[in-house]
Design an enzyme around this catalytic site. Structure first.
Site: not given
Lengths: 293, 293
Positions: A153, A210
Site C-alpha cells: 500500500k 495512507t
C-alpha cells in the site's frame, strides 16, 4: 511482560506508550541505547530496509518477535518475517500492521490494527496482552496477508500523492486507490495471502489511511513529485523514511516473478527508480482501455 | 444518439456535459421542463427515493434506462433497477455508479465509473458510447453488485463523518471504513453481488471517495451529527438529498432478512431514525470485542 522495542522513532515510541498502558515493562533499544535486557518479546519498529541489520546486531534468541515495520527488502525481495526467519531461525515471528498514525495512537484516539502469527492462539494471546480500549488489535494466522498489505500500500500511496499533486480531484484518487488495490490484491493472493486479510485492516484499511492523508510520508512524497519536484528533492524534503520508495522496485520484481500485471505499482517504480517523467507515466495509465471490471 | 436525462441536479447536468462531449443529442427532463422527446436511452439522475415517482410520470417504453441514482427504496427495500422493472417491465435497465463528484466530472478531471447491464455486450456498447478521455467507464454484467455498492456506502459515509465530527483521527476513520466495507460486502454477496464488483469502483472506490471527503453530502451530514447537531438540523443544513439517511433503514431491513451482522450500518440507523445518541452508539461499537479478522 518485559518487552523490548527495537527502534526509537515515532512508531516505536507510540507502541511503547501502548505497551506501558497495558502495564508491561518496556525497554527501548536504539543505537544510542544498545543495552539488551532479558525480555518476553521484541517489537521491531525500525524502517523495513534496516530490519536485517538490526536483527543481526540484537540476539533475539527464541523469543516472540513482533514486526511493526512495513516493506519488502530490496535485493532479496523478502518480507520482514522472512528476513527474521533468515537471520534468527529460532525466533517466533508475529506481524503487527494496520491503519495507525503514531500521533493518533499517542493521543489515545480510536485505532484498530491486526496481529498475525502462524499460530492463531499465539496471535490472540499477544493481541490481548497489547490491546487497549482505544488501541484495538484483531488477530489472524495469515502472516503473508498482513505483511503484503502493509508493504504494497505504501507504493500506491505514492501514486495517490502524485495524483493530488497534479491537481487531479478526489474522484481520480478514489479510482486510483481502487485500481491499485485490485493489483495489490492480485499479487498478494498469488503469494499466498488470503483475500479477507487483504480486505482487512492491514491491507485495505491501511491503504485508505495512507493514500489520502498528508500525514503519510509516502503520500506527501508523491504529492511533491506531482508538483514537479525531482525524486531526490522530494525524498530529501521528507522527515523520515519513505517506505514505498524503497519497496517499489521489490514489488515490481515480485510482480514479474508471479506474472501479475501491476501498472500503477510499475508506474511508481519507473518514476522513483528509472527517472521516468510523471506526466508520461500518468498519460500512459490514462490511455489504457477501460475494460470489464 | 438522442439521450434524455431525467433530473436537472448537479449529477444530471454533469452527465449531460459528458454525453454532449461524446457528440450525443442530450435533452434534460425535469418538472420545469417535462416535454419528452423520442430518444435512444434515458439516464435517471434524480434522488433514489424519487425514482419511482419519476418513472411513473415518464413513459420510458422499451428503451435502455441508465440508472445513475444510488440508494434503496424505503418501504419496498428495492434497488433502483428493481423499481424500474416494477414500474416499466419492458425497459432495459443499466446502472452507472462509481467514485465521481459532479464537480470533478464537469472540470474534466480524471474519473472512472462502472456501467452494469444484464447483457455484458450492451454494457460495453453504452460504456463506449458515453466514455470520454477523462471519464472512463468500465463495464460489468453484475447489476446487483454495482447497485449495492453505490447504495450501502452512503450509510457508511455518514458513520465516517460522525467519527471525524467527534474529533477521532484519520486512523479511526480508516478502521471504520474497513470494518464498514466488510459488512457491506457480506450483505451484498448474500444478495447475489459478486465480490470483485464490490471491491471495484462502485463499491470500494465510491466508499473511499464518499467516506473521506467533505464534498460528500453524506459525510458532511454525519460530521454535523458528530459535532452535536440533531438529525433534523443536520439534514436541514444539507444543500441536497442525503441518500444514506434515507437508505439506512432499508439497509437494516435487508440485513435482518439476510441475517447479516451490520453493526455500523445499524448504528447509523439508530441515530438517524430512532433518536439514539451518537455517544451511546459509538461507545457500544468501541466496546465490541476485537476478534479474528
Amino acid at each position: 511482560m518485559r518487552i523490548c522495542i527495537l527502534g526509537d522513532g515515532a512508531w516505536g515510541k507510540a507502541l511503547a506508550h501502548v505497551a506501558r498502558g497495558g502495564g508491561h515493562d518496556v525497554h527501548i533499544w536504539s543505537r544510542a541505547n544498545p543495552r539488551i535486557v532479558q525480555v518476553d518479546a521484541f517489537i521491531v519498529a525500525v524502517p523495513a530496509q534496516a530490519v536485517r541489520a538490526v536483527l543481526q546486531q540484537v540476539d533475539v534468541g527464541s523469543a516472540p518477535v513482533i514486526i511493526a515495520a512495513k516493506g519488502i527488502e530490496r535485493g532479496s525481495n523478502l518480507l520482514m518475517a522472512q528476513v527474521l526467519r533468515a537471520v534468527a531461525p529460532g525466533a517466533t515471528p508475529l506481524v503487527l500492521s494496520g491503519p495507525s498514525f503514531a500521533a493518533d495512537v499517542v493521543k489515545g484516539l480510536p485505532t484498530a490494527v491486526t496481529l498475525a502469527a502462524d499460530d492463531l492462539v499465539l496471535a490472540q494471546q499477544w493481541a490481548q496482552a497489547l490491546s487497549q480500549p482505544m488501541f484495538r488489535i484483531y488477530s489472524t494466522d495469515d502472516i503473508a496477508g498482513v505483511e503484503l498489505g502493509g508493504a504494497l500500500k505504501n507504493v500506491l500511496a505514492i501514486a495517490c500523492g502524485i495524483s493530488d499533486g497534479l491537481g487531479f480531484g478526489d474522484s481520480a484518487r478514489a479510482a486510483l486507490m481502487t485500481r491499485g488495490f485490485a493489483e495489490l490484491s492480485r499479487l498478494a493472493v498469488a503469494m499466498g495471502a488470503r483475500a479477507p486479510t487483504i480486505m482487512g485492516l492491514s491491507g485495505l484499511g491501511d491503504l485508505m489511511l495512507t493514500a489520502s492523508s498528508t500525514q503519510s510520508r509516502n503520500f506527501a512524497f508523491g504529492f511533491k513529485l506531482g508538483r514537479g519536484k525531482c525524486v531526490a528533492d522530494a525524498l530529501g524534503a521528507s522527515t523520515g523514511v519513505v517506505e514505498g520508495a524503497a519497496t517499489a522496485v521489490a514489488a515490481v520484481a515480485l510482480s514479474k516473478h508471479y506474472k501479475i500485471d501491476m501498472p500503477i505499482t510499475h508506474g511508481v517504480h519507473q518514476i522513483v527508480d528509472d527517472g521516468a517523467k510523471v506526466v508520461d507515466v500518468v498519460t500512459a495509465l490514462l490511455q489504457r482501455p477501460a475494460r470489464i471490471e
